[in-house]
Motif scaffolding. Structure first.
Motif, PDB file in Angstrom:
ATOM      1  N   LEU A  35       0.679  -1.065   0.025  1.00 22.85           N
ATOM      2  CA  LEU A  35      -0.032   0.017  -0.012  1.00 22.85           C
ATOM      3  C   LEU A  35       0.781   1.374  -0.001  1.00 22.85           C
ATOM      4  O   LEU A  35       0.246   2.434  -0.067  1.00 22.85           O
ATOM      5  CB  LEU A  35      -0.974  -0.011   1.153  1.00 22.85           C
ATOM      6  N   THR A  36       2.150   1.173  -0.050  1.00 21.26           N
ATOM      7  CA  THR A  36       2.927   2.417  -0.375  1.00 21.26           C
ATOM      8  C   THR A  36       3.243   2.607  -1.460  1.00 21.26           C
ATOM      9  O   THR A  36       3.820   3.730  -1.852  1.00 21.26           O
ATOM     10  CB  THR A  36       4.183   2.170   0.580  1.00 21.26           C
ATOM     11  N   ASN A  37       2.700   1.987  -2.445  1.00 24.44           N
ATOM     12  CA  ASN A  37       2.848   2.455  -3.850  1.00 24.44           C
ATOM     13  C   ASN A  37       1.335   2.644  -4.463  1.00 24.44           C
ATOM     14  O   ASN A  37       0.332   2.019  -3.849  1.00 24.44           O
ATOM     15  CB  ASN A  37       3.721   1.763  -4.751  1.00 24.44           C
ATOM     16  N   ARG A  38       1.325   3.382  -5.633  1.00 24.80           N
ATOM     17  CA  ARG A  38       0.096   3.617  -6.316  1.00 24.80           C
ATOM     18  C   ARG A  38      -0.496   2.537  -6.631  1.00 24.80           C
ATOM     19  O   ARG A  38      -1.955   2.332  -6.555  1.00 24.80           O
ATOM     20  CB  ARG A  38       0.206   4.680  -7.218  1.00 24.80           C
ATOM     21  N   GLU A  39      -0.119   1.589  -7.420  1.00 25.51           N
ATOM     22  CA  GLU A  39      -0.635   0.104  -7.626  1.00 25.51           C
ATOM     23  C   GLU A  39      -1.185  -0.624  -6.773  1.00 25.51           C
ATOM     24  O   GLU A  39      -2.429  -0.934  -6.733  1.00 25.51           O
ATOM     25  CB  GLU A  39       0.339  -0.716  -8.516  1.00 25.51           C
ATOM     26  N   GLY A  40      -0.572  -0.590  -5.614  1.00 26.59           N
ATOM     27  CA  GLY A  40      -1.211  -1.258  -4.252  1.00 26.59           C
ATOM     28  C   GLY A  40      -2.520  -0.651  -3.859  1.00 26.59           C
ATOM     29  O   GLY A  40      -3.563  -1.520  -3.793  1.00 26.59           O
ATOM     30  N   ALA A  41      -2.539   0.530  -3.837  1.00 26.31           N
ATOM     31  CA  ALA A  41      -3.655   1.384  -3.326  1.00 26.31           C
ATOM     32  C   ALA A  41      -4.530   0.977  -4.208  1.00 26.31           C
ATOM     33  O   ALA A  41      -5.919   1.002  -4.136  1.00 26.31           O
ATOM     34  CB  ALA A  41      -3.321   2.698  -3.120  1.00 26.31           C
ATOM     35  N   ALA A  42      -4.547   1.244  -5.687  1.00 27.82           N
ATOM     36  CA  ALA A  42      -5.155   1.150  -6.785  1.00 27.82           C
ATOM     37  C   ALA A  42      -6.067  -0.227  -6.915  1.00 27.82           C
ATOM     38  O   ALA A  42      -7.258  -0.458  -6.938  1.00 27.82           O
ATOM     39  CB  ALA A  42      -4.769   1.442  -8.233  1.00 27.82           C
ATOM     40  N   THR A  43      -5.232  -1.163  -6.409  1.00 31.06           N
ATOM     41  CA  THR A  43      -5.854  -2.613  -6.452  1.00 31.06           C
ATOM     42  C   THR A  43      -6.727  -2.849  -5.325  1.00 31.06           C
ATOM     43  O   THR A  43      -7.700  -3.345  -5.250  1.00 31.06           O
ATOM     44  CB  THR A  43      -4.872  -3.480  -6.110  1.00 31.06           C
ATOM     45  N   GLN A  83     -11.347   3.133   6.499  1.00 30.53           N
ATOM     46  CA  GLN A  83     -10.553   1.740   6.852  1.00 30.53           C
ATOM     47  C   GLN A  83      -9.387   1.754   5.690  1.00 30.53           C
ATOM     48  O   GLN A  83      -8.199   1.397   6.071  1.00 30.53           O
ATOM     49  CB  GLN A  83     -11.343   0.518   6.765  1.00 30.53           C
ATOM     50  N   VAL A  84      -9.802   2.206   4.309  1.00 27.80           N
ATOM     51  CA  VAL A  84      -8.873   2.193   3.469  1.00 27.80           C
ATOM     52  C   VAL A  84      -7.835   3.059   3.720  1.00 27.80           C
ATOM     53  O   VAL A  84      -6.513   3.006   3.651  1.00 27.80           O
ATOM     54  CB  VAL A  84      -9.445   2.250   2.078  1.00 27.80           C
ATOM     55  N   THR A  85      -7.959   4.326   4.153  1.00 28.55           N
ATOM     56  CA  THR A  85      -7.358   5.388   4.178  1.00 28.55           C
ATOM     57  C   THR A  85      -6.446   5.077   5.712  1.00 28.55           C
ATOM     58  O   THR A  85      -5.157   5.286   5.617  1.00 28.55           O
ATOM     59  CB  THR A  85      -8.032   6.790   4.549  1.00 28.55           C
ATOM     60  N   ALA A  86      -7.055   4.607   6.574  1.00 26.57           N
ATOM     61  CA  ALA A  86      -5.842   4.160   7.830  1.00 26.57           C
ATOM     62  C   ALA A  86      -5.012   3.031   7.275  1.00 26.57           C
ATOM     63  O   ALA A  86      -3.778   3.103   7.840  1.00 26.57           O
ATOM     64  CB  ALA A  86      -6.971   3.610   8.859  1.00 26.57           C
ATOM     65  N   ALA A  87      -5.331   1.986   6.706  1.00 26.93           N
ATOM     66  CA  ALA A  87      -4.628   0.852   6.072  1.00 26.93           C
ATOM     67  C   ALA A  87      -3.432   1.580   5.327  1.00 26.93           C
ATOM     68  O   ALA A  87      -2.347   1.076   5.569  1.00 26.93           O
ATOM     69  CB  ALA A  87      -5.147  -0.095   5.333  1.00 26.93           C
ATOM     70  N   ILE A  88      -3.661   2.682   4.658  1.00 25.34           N
ATOM     71  CA  ILE A  88      -2.507   3.272   3.638  1.00 25.34           C
ATOM     72  C   ILE A  88      -1.738   3.957   4.649  1.00 25.34           C
ATOM     73  O   ILE A  88      -0.447   4.095   4.355  1.00 25.34           O
ATOM     74  CB  ILE A  88      -3.218   4.200   2.494  1.00 25.34           C
ATOM     75  N   GLU A  89      -2.352   4.871   5.395  1.00 27.85           N
ATOM     76  CA  GLU A  89      -1.482   5.314   6.461  1.00 27.85           C
ATOM     77  C   GLU A  89      -0.540   4.695   7.175  1.00 27.85           C
ATOM     78  O   GLU A  89       0.594   5.112   7.454  1.00 27.85           O
ATOM     79  CB  GLU A  89      -2.418   6.426   7.462  1.00 27.85           C
ATOM     80  N   ARG A  90      -1.175   3.683   7.684  1.00 28.06           N
ATOM     81  CA  ARG A  90      -0.098   2.711   8.573  1.00 28.06           C
ATOM     82  C   ARG A  90       0.969   2.201   7.811  1.00 28.06           C
ATOM     83  O   ARG A  90       2.125   1.871   8.231  1.00 28.06           O
ATOM     84  CB  ARG A  90      -0.893   1.469   8.947  1.00 28.06           C
ATOM     85  N   ALA A  91       0.629   1.880   6.500  1.00 27.86           N
ATOM     86  CA  ALA A  91       1.667   1.210   5.702  1.00 27.86           C
ATOM     87  C   ALA A  91       2.913   2.290   5.258  1.00 27.86           C
ATOM     88  O   ALA A  91       4.022   2.085   5.285  1.00 27.86           O
ATOM     89  CB  ALA A  91       1.389   0.848   4.117  1.00 27.86           C
ATOM     90  N   MET A  92       2.205   3.511   5.041  1.00 26.25           N
ATOM     91  CA  MET A  92       3.332   4.876   4.659  1.00 26.25           C
ATOM     92  C   MET A  92       4.043   5.064   6.139  1.00 26.25           C
ATOM     93  O   MET A  92       5.425   5.093   5.790  1.00 26.25           O
ATOM     94  CB  MET A  92       2.518   5.805   4.324  1.00 26.25           C
ATOM     95  N   SER A  93       3.566   4.783   7.004  1.00 24.83           N
ATOM     96  CA  SER A  93       4.357   5.340   8.420  1.00 24.83           C
ATOM     97  C   SER A  93       5.401   4.286   8.538  1.00 24.83           C
ATOM     98  O   SER A  93       6.316   4.619   9.308  1.00 24.83           O
ATOM     99  CB  SER A  93       3.265   5.504   9.523  1.00 24.83           C
TER     100      SER A  93
END
Length: 108
Positions: A35-43, A83-93
């Motif tokens: 989820l730290t890249n665009r492709e993972g988040a888009a999926t 939930q999606v936003t929180a998952a992406i933020e956790r991955a980025m942190s």
């Protein structure tokens, strides 16, 4: 690592996969995604939209969806958004952090 969507299916003119008003629950795994890249988040967003289609039903006559179906899908996506936003933020942190383990040896 799951997104959980629970939403009452909207009453639609088109029969939904479940009776109107019945609670639907779908778990969406993202354990295999980066989820730290665009492709993972888009999926992950594609998976959420797929879950919305499963909950709310598909097209009606002539491939045109009713406003009820469109509204239901929008509600499902909005429900999952936090939930999606929180998952992406956790991955980025976690990106850029290093975990170090070492065994301590005492001197005599």
């Amino acid at each position: 690592m799951m997104i959980l969507i629970a939403l009452a299916a909207a009453a639609a003119a088109q029969p939904a996969p479940a009776p109107a008003g019945e609670m639907q629950r779908i778990e969406i795994s993202y354990a295999d995604l980066n989820l730290t890249n665009r492709e993972g988040a888009a999926t992950l967003y594609r998976r959420v939209r797929g879950a919305a289609k499963a909950i709310c039903g598909g097209s009606t006559e002539g491939g045109v969806e009713t406003l009820d179906v469109v509204g239901c899908r929008s509600d499902v996506v909005n429900t999952a958004q936090l939930q999606v936003t929180a998952a992406i933020e956790r991955a980025m942190s976690k990106r850029g952090q290093v975990s170090v383990e070492a065994m301590l040896i005492k001197k005599r």
